[in-house]
Each structure stands twice: as structure tokens, then as C-alpha cells.
Design an enzyme around this catalytic site. Structure first.
Site, PDB file in Angstrom:
ATOM      1  N   GLY A  42       0.821  -1.213   0.000  1.00  0.00           N
ATOM      2  CA  GLY A  42       0.000   0.000   0.000  1.00  0.00           C
ATOM      3  C   GLY A  42       0.850   1.256   0.000  1.00  0.00           C
ATOM      4  O   GLY A  42       0.591   2.202  -0.760  1.00  0.00           O
ATOM      5  N   GLN A  71       4.067 -10.857  -1.507  1.00  0.00           N
ATOM      6  CA  GLN A  71       3.636 -11.890  -0.553  1.00  0.00           C
ATOM      7  C   GLN A  71       2.654 -12.915  -1.133  1.00  0.00           C
ATOM      8  O   GLN A  71       2.675 -14.079  -0.718  1.00  0.00           O
ATOM      9  CB  GLN A  71       3.027 -11.223   0.685  1.00  0.00           C
ATOM     10  N   CYS A 191      -4.907 -12.098   3.633  1.00  0.00           N
ATOM     11  CA  CYS A 191      -5.340 -13.168   2.737  1.00  0.00           C
ATOM     12  C   CYS A 191      -5.980 -14.336   3.484  1.00  0.00           C
ATOM     13  O   CYS A 191      -5.355 -15.387   3.685  1.00  0.00           O
ATOM     14  CB  CYS A 191      -4.204 -13.679   1.868  1.00  0.00           C
ATOM     15  N   LYS A 334      -8.336  -8.679   3.501  1.00  0.00           N
ATOM     16  CA  LYS A 334      -7.045  -7.978   3.511  1.00  0.00           C
ATOM     17  C   LYS A 334      -6.128  -8.568   2.444  1.00  0.00           C
ATOM     18  O   LYS A 334      -5.424  -9.547   2.685  1.00  0.00           O
ATOM     19  CB  LYS A 334      -6.415  -8.066   4.903  1.00  0.00           C
ATOM     20  N   ALA A 336      -3.772  -7.727  -1.459  1.00  0.00           N
ATOM     21  CA  ALA A 336      -3.148  -6.750  -2.354  1.00  0.00           C
ATOM     22  C   ALA A 336      -4.168  -6.276  -3.394  1.00  0.00           C
ATOM     23  O   ALA A 336      -4.144  -5.115  -3.821  1.00  0.00           O
ATOM     24  CB  ALA A 336      -1.944  -7.394  -3.044  1.00  0.00           C
ATOM     25  N   CYS A 369      -9.404 -13.054  -4.126  1.00  0.00           N
ATOM     26  CA  CYS A 369      -8.629 -14.119  -3.492  1.00  0.00           C
ATOM     27  C   CYS A 369      -8.546 -15.301  -4.462  1.00  0.00           C
ATOM     28  O   CYS A 369      -9.515 -16.057  -4.589  1.00  0.00           O
ATOM     29  CB  CYS A 369      -9.324 -14.524  -2.189  1.00  0.00           C
TER      30      CYS A 369
HETATM   31  C1  LIG Z   1       0.875 -16.095   2.387  1.00  0.00           C
HETATM   32  C2  LIG Z   1       0.172 -14.897   1.820  1.00  0.00           C
HETATM   33  C3  LIG Z   1      -0.644 -15.061   0.716  1.00  0.00           C
HETATM   34  C4  LIG Z   1      -1.314 -13.969   0.171  1.00  0.00           C
HETATM   35  N1  LIG Z   1      -2.080 -14.153  -0.952  1.00  0.00           N
HETATM   36  C5  LIG Z   1      -2.660 -13.089  -1.534  1.00  0.00           C
HETATM   37  C6  LIG Z   1      -3.368 -13.235  -2.768  1.00  0.00           C
HETATM   38  O1  LIG Z   1      -3.456 -14.324  -3.333  1.00  0.00           O
HETATM   39  N2  LIG Z   1      -3.934 -12.132  -3.321  1.00  0.00           N
HETATM   40  C7  LIG Z   1      -3.840 -10.901  -2.726  1.00  0.00           C
HETATM   41  O2  LIG Z   1      -4.343  -9.930  -3.298  1.00  0.00           O
HETATM   42  N3  LIG Z   1      -3.191 -10.734  -1.538  1.00  0.00           N
HETATM   43  C8  LIG Z   1      -2.603 -11.787  -0.936  1.00  0.00           C
HETATM   44  N4  LIG Z   1      -1.895 -11.629   0.228  1.00  0.00           N
HETATM   45  C9  LIG Z   1      -2.066 -10.387   1.016  1.00  0.00           C
HETATM   46  C10 LIG Z   1      -1.224  -9.211   0.567  1.00  0.00           C
HETATM   47  O3  LIG Z   1       0.114  -9.594   0.345  1.00  0.00           O
HETATM   48  C11 LIG Z   1      -1.303  -8.145   1.646  1.00  0.00           C
HETATM   49  O4  LIG Z   1      -2.664  -7.865   1.901  1.00  0.00           O
HETATM   50  C12 LIG Z   1      -0.622  -6.851   1.249  1.00  0.00           C
HETATM   51  O5  LIG Z   1       0.715  -7.081   0.882  1.00  0.00           O
HETATM   52  C13 LIG Z   1      -0.691  -5.877   2.407  1.00  0.00           C
HETATM   53  O6  LIG Z   1      -0.090  -4.658   2.061  1.00  0.00           O
HETATM   54  P1  LIG Z   1       0.171  -3.539   3.186  1.00  0.00           P
HETATM   55  O7  LIG Z   1       0.789  -2.403   2.500  1.00  0.00           O
HETATM   56  O8  LIG Z   1      -1.060  -3.328   3.977  1.00  0.00           O
HETATM   57  O9  LIG Z   1       1.193  -4.262   4.171  1.00  0.00           O
HETATM   58  P2  LIG Z   1       2.659  -4.757   3.820  1.00  0.00           P
HETATM   59  O10 LIG Z   1       2.842  -4.963   2.354  1.00  0.00           O
HETATM   60  O11 LIG Z   1       2.905  -5.911   4.724  1.00  0.00           O
HETATM   61  O12 LIG Z   1       3.562  -3.513   4.199  1.00  0.00           O
HETATM   62  C14 LIG Z   1       3.619  -2.976   5.492  1.00  0.00           C
HETATM   63  C15 LIG Z   1       4.963  -2.282   5.612  1.00  0.00           C
HETATM   64  O13 LIG Z   1       4.958  -1.493   6.792  1.00  0.00           O
HETATM   65  C16 LIG Z   1       6.263  -1.574   7.325  1.00  0.00           C
HETATM   66  N5  LIG Z   1       6.172  -1.241   8.757  1.00  0.00           N
HETATM   67  C17 LIG Z   1       5.789  -2.023   9.782  1.00  0.00           C
HETATM   68  N6  LIG Z   1       5.894  -1.361  10.929  1.00  0.00           N
HETATM   69  C18 LIG Z   1       6.344  -0.122  10.626  1.00  0.00           C
HETATM   70  C19 LIG Z   1       6.663   1.027  11.404  1.00  0.00           C
HETATM   71  N7  LIG Z   1       6.559   1.040  12.735  1.00  0.00           N
HETATM   72  N8  LIG Z   1       7.110   2.137  10.762  1.00  0.00           N
HETATM   73  C20 LIG Z   1       7.246   2.155   9.409  1.00  0.00           C
HETATM   74  N9  LIG Z   1       6.962   1.088   8.629  1.00  0.00           N
HETATM   75  C21 LIG Z   1       6.512  -0.031   9.239  1.00  0.00           C
HETATM   76  C22 LIG Z   1       6.697  -3.004   7.078  1.00  0.00           C
HETATM   77  O14 LIG Z   1       8.113  -3.126   7.094  1.00  0.00           O
HETATM   78  C23 LIG Z   1       6.104  -3.282   5.713  1.00  0.00           C
HETATM   79  O15 LIG Z   1       7.017  -3.080   4.664  1.00  0.00           O
HETATM   80  C24 LIG Z   1      -1.169 -12.690   0.767  1.00  0.00           C
HETATM   81  C25 LIG Z   1      -0.315 -12.523   1.861  1.00  0.00           C
HETATM   82  C26 LIG Z   1       0.368 -13.595   2.375  1.00  0.00           C
HETATM   83  C27 LIG Z   1       1.310 -13.392   3.535  1.00  0.00           C
END
Ligand SMILES: Cc1cc2nc3c(=O)[nH]c(=O)nc-3n(C[C@H](O)[C@H](O)[C@H](O)COP(=O)(O)OP(=O)(O)OC[C@H]3O[C@@H](n4cnc5c(N)ncnc54)[C@H](O)[C@@H]3O)c2cc1C
Length: 440
Positions: A42, A71, A191, A334, A336, A369
Site C-alpha cells: 500500500g 507476498q 489473505c 485484507k 493486495a 482471493c
Molecule cells: C501467504 C500470503 C498469501 C497472500 N495471498 C494473496 C493473494 O493471493 N492475493 C492478494 O491480493 N493478496 C494476498 N496476500 C495479502 C497481501 O500480500 C497483503 O494484503 C498486502 O501485501 C498488504 O499490504 P500492506 O501495505 O497493507 O502491508 P505490507 O505490504 O505488509 O507492508 C507494510 C509495511 O509497513 C512496514 N512497517 C511495519 N511497521 C512499521 C513502522 N513502525 N514504521 C514504518 N513502517 C513499518 C513493514 O516493514 C512493511 O514493509 C497474501 C499474503 C500472504 C502473507
């Protein structure tokens, strides 16, 4: 609480400023038009959008990790289809070059003063902030779990972490029969389909290698249903029946006893009712929660999630705070896929806020998903808020399809690296209008 957390410390040498637009090497105090906390899916997507729109140096991304992972492919790493290295890029190569990357983490945020204090001792003043800090894994909430994950011989793994997802493949590959147990915890998770996807891939592998008749596969889930959207839940119930996968609902992992290869579960209707099961391989989806700086801040609700309006993605009390991704209260799946859509809504609404207007665009809860059910098969679930299906293709996507499998394996990662992280992909709505114009 804020005062204790927000004590300012000297600028640490270990915290690095990856500064593409400023020249100083260690700035104690910085200010920006837009601060993005978290440079994962995000944060990177939103930073790319605003780095293009605002003057150079206006956007700061606060992100501690030097690695960025795709991920969604971890599931296929766990199934031996790809490697963890293939899911990784240097953060520097994906974060927008027109923004300032500070490799540090938020320690606390004061939304009244519009300032973030970091673990490295910086103070960052912002006009607007987007919080995209994702979820952390609470391994220690399950006694014995962390030790079991770290023990190479334990036969306990998780696809949720790049550290352990190749161990899942090692466990599946070396499984010779017995009890294969898969879990889903009693917290919101990213996910929600992944805990069962890996069970289907294990079943498929055991079938391919002719050991399935010697395996007992069990999926223990906190949920009262197999999937939150009825259309796909109905299809998945047929899958588990055909594949002879046992499903126990409202059943949550409480403890791992790696020395005895036993897992203890409780039932959510009666937490004192414990069941101890032996395992020959245990796949754990760990409990998850938001990072501490967020859960302890006045910006979170009582569950610790960033309290935003589910349609506009603007914070309910602080209009200069927006959020997207896994760390917010929006009741979507939740994923991507959800973030692709959210990023477009957030971009328009934040631009409107920046020019003194109201946030008018609304996020409809879209999430997707792709539930891989075997090597070469996938159910591509797509839905809006309240579990309303919203399919892109003019076919019944609840049926297992080979096309959907290759979309998950090849097309979605391509779109992610080449378009989404650059701020240029907002989900399949445009394609849907062309190929499935009558989709409701
Ligand atoms: C096994 C698995 C399978 C999945 N399968 C799918 C799928 O098939 N299709 C799909 O659409 N999605 C899937 N997802 C879900 C998807 O990957 C996540 O929903 C998405 O990556 C979340 O994005 P985000 O930006 O919210 O969090 P993230 O991408 O996790 O990013 C959060 C960031 O915040 C940073 N952070 C943490 N704490 C702090 C702090 N205190 N200060 C500054 N930065 C910080 C972290 O280092 C990280 O880089 C899957 C995930 C997993 C783990």
C-alpha cells in the site's frame, strides 16, 4: 503513554536516510507535505502516485526494511512452484525515486501536532500522512510456536513469512504419510484464503506422489464457515468433500509441543475444551495485529486498527490522516487486490483534501482471493463489501479453472511489479467493463 513512547533520542547511526532528493546524511528533524508510513504494497503504491504529482522532496516514505516481497506468491513457494528469492526485490528498486526513503520505523505518532517520532530518533513533521503499516505476526501468542518454526527438524512451518515459507515446501516434499494439520487463528489475517490454499496444494502434491491414501489432512479454522463469501464457500465445501479434507470450525491453535509433535487446540464456544492432536506436519497461520506505534496511538480504534471511514479511507477524527491496506478498520478481505482499488480512491480523496475539498470517492470493498485448489487449478474469488461477488470474467469463477491458476502464478505478479507499485494499476474494473459489461 504518548509521552513515554515519544521521548526523543539522538539520531541513531544505524538508521539510514535513503535520500533521493535531499543531501544531508542524518537529519534530526524533517518535514514534508506527505508522509507515508510503511513502504510495502500500500505504501509503495501510494507514494508512487504522489511522488509523480507533488514537487520533488514533498513525499517521505518511512520504511525499515530493505527488502520488498510480493507476498501472494508465498503460497506457491510453500508448494514448491517458485522460490522465495523470486518474490523479493530491493526496496530501493521499487520505492519511487522522486520520494525520500527514510529507512527507519515509526515509534509513535502525535496527530494533534502532526509529528511522527522514529525508532532512530527522528521527528518528522507532516501536513498529511498515509498509514500503510500492514500487520505483524504474533508468534509468541502461541507457546512453543516460535521455537518450533526456528527448529529445522520440527516439521512446523508457515507460508506467511519469507523466513519460513520454503520450510513448508521442505515439509510437504518430505512428508511420507500421517497427520498433516493446517490452522487459521482467532485474529484478522491477511489473505484469509491462504491457510486453506496451502492445505489444497499439499493434498495435490500427496496425490501426485501417490501417498495420499496414507495421509490424513485436517484444516482447523477459527471461522464458523470455510470462506466468508457464500458463493465460494459452497464451491470450497465440494472441494474439501471430494479431497477428503477434514474441516474443524471454531478450532484455534493454543500451543505447539514440538518435542512430542503435538498441537493443542481450543474451541471458541468453550475455551476450556482443549483437544491435543499429533502431527507429522503442522502448517500454522500465526495470530496477527497492527504494529505497536499504531495500536497504542490515538488513531486506532479499540482493536488497534487505524480507524478510517470504510468508504473514503479518511481517518474518522483527523482529516489529514488516511490509511489503506491491512492495518485499517475497513471490513474488506485484507489483500493486495483490495489495495489496488483502495489506492485509486485514496489518491482522489487525498488530492481533494489537499486542495481544501471533501473526500468524495468511495471504496466499494473490492477484494480478490485466487484460491489455488491444486497444481493447475484455482477458484478466483472476487467480491465487494458484505460478501457480494463481483467477477471480472464472463464465466462462473467459483468453478476451478486453469486460467485462474496461471493468472495467479504469472499475470498478477507481473501487474504488481510493473504497474501497481508504480501507481498505475487499480484492479480489473476497466477490463470487467469490457469483457463482462453485465456483471452486477
Ligand atoms: C501467504 C500470503 C498469501 C497472500 N495471498 C494473496 C493473494 O493471493 N492475493 C492478494 O491480493 N493478496 C494476498 N496476500 C495479502 C497481501 O500480500 C497483503 O494484503 C498486502 O501485501 C498488504 O499490504 P500492506 O501495505 O497493507 O502491508 P505490507 O505490504 O505488509 O507492508 C507494510 C509495511 O509497513 C512496514 N512497517 C511495519 N511497521 C512499521 C513502522 N513502525 N514504521 C514504518 N513502517 C513499518 C513493514 O516493514 C512493511 O514493509 C497474501 C499474503 C500472504 C502473507
Amino acid at each position: 503513554m504518548m509521552n513515554v513512547l515519544c521521548r526523543l533520542r539522538p539520531c541513531s547511526k544505524s538508521a539510514i536516510v535513503r535520500n533521493f532528493s535531499l543531501t544531508s546524511s542524518c537529519l534530526q528533524d524533517q518535514s514534508c507535505k506527505l508522509l507515508v508510513i510503511g513502504g510495502g504494497t500500500g505504501g509503495c503504491t501510494i507514494a508512487a502516485k504522489f511522488a509523480k504529482r507533488l514537487k520533488k522532496g514533498s513525499v517521505i516514505v518511512l520504511e525499515p526494511s530493505s527488502d520488498h516481497y510480493y507476498q501472494p506468491l508465498f503460497t506457491l513457494v510453500g508448494a514448491g512452484v517458485t522460490t522465495v528469492e523470486a518474490t523479493r526485490r530491493d526496496a530501493k528498486s521499487v520505492l519511487p525515486s522522486n520520494a525520500t526513503w527514510i529507512q527507519d520505523s515509526a515509534e509513535c505518532i502525535d496527530p494533534e501536532k502532526c509529528v511522527v517520532k522514529t525508532a532512530g530518533g527522528r521527528e518528522i513533521q507532516y501536513e498529511y500522512v498515509v498509514i500503510a503499516a500492514g500487520l505483524k505476526y504474533d508468534y509468541d501468542k502461541v507457546p512453543g510456536l516460535r521455537e518450533a518454526l526456528d527448529d529445522k527438524q520440527s516439521r512446523v512451518s508457515t507460508i506467511y513469512s519469507p523466513q519460513y515459507c520454503e520450510k513448508t515446501w521442505a515439509d510437504i516434499k518430505s512428508f511420507k504419510g500421517g497427520e498433516a494439520v493446517f490452522t487459521y487463528p482467532d485474529t484478522p489475517i491477511k489473505c484469509p484464503g491462504a491457510p486453506q490454499k496451502i492445505a489444497y496444494m499439499a493434498d495435490s502434491y500427496f496425490g501426485k506422489t501417490n501417498i495420499r491414501s496414507r495421509c490424513n489432512i485436517t484444516y482447523n479454522t477459527f471461522m464458523p464457515v470455510i470462506f466468508g463469501v457464500k458463493k465460494y464457500a459452497d464451491a470450497l465445501m465440494k472441494v474439501v468433500a471430494e479431497r477428503r479434507i477434514n474441516v474443524n470450525y471454531k478450532t484455534v491453535l493454543k500451543e505447539v509441543r514440538a518435542d512430542k509433535r503435538e498441537a493443542v487446540f481450543f474451541n471458541t464456544d468453550d475455551r476450556s475444551k482443549l483437544t491435543t492432536v499429533p502431527y507429522d506436519m503442522l502448517h500454522v497461520t500465526p495470530p496477527m495485529s497492527t504494529p505497536g506505534f499504531l495500536s497504542s496511538s490515538p488513531l486506532s480504534d479499540d482493536t488497534g486498527y487505524l480507524d478510517v471511514d470504510k468508504f473514503t479511507l479518511q481517518h474518522r477524527k483527523h482529516p489529514n490522516v488516511y490509511g489503506l491496506g491491512d492495518c485499517t478498520t475497513t471490513p474488506n478481505s485484507k489483500t493486495a487486490a483490495a489495495i489496488a482499488k483502495q489506492s485509486q480512491v485514496l489518491e482522489q480523496n487525498l488530492l481533494s483534501s489537499m486542495s481544501g475539498g471533501q473526500p468524495l470517492r468511495q471504496y466499494d470493498g473490492y477484494g480478490a482471493c485466487p484460491i489455488v485448489t491444486a497444481y493447475g487449478k484455482c477458484i478466483l474469488a472476487e467480491f465487494l463489501y458484505d460478501g457480494v461477488p463481483r467477477e471480472t470474467m464472463p464465466i462462473n469463477q467459483a468453478r476451478e479453472s486453469t486460467l485462474a491458476y496461471y493468472m495467479k502464478r504469472d499475470l498478477f505478479p507481473f501487474l504488481y511489479w510493473n504497474f501497481m507499485l508504480k501507481g498505475n494499476y487499480h484492479g480489473p474494473e476497466f477490463v470487467r467493463k469490457i469483457i463482462n459489461p453485465f456483471a452486477k
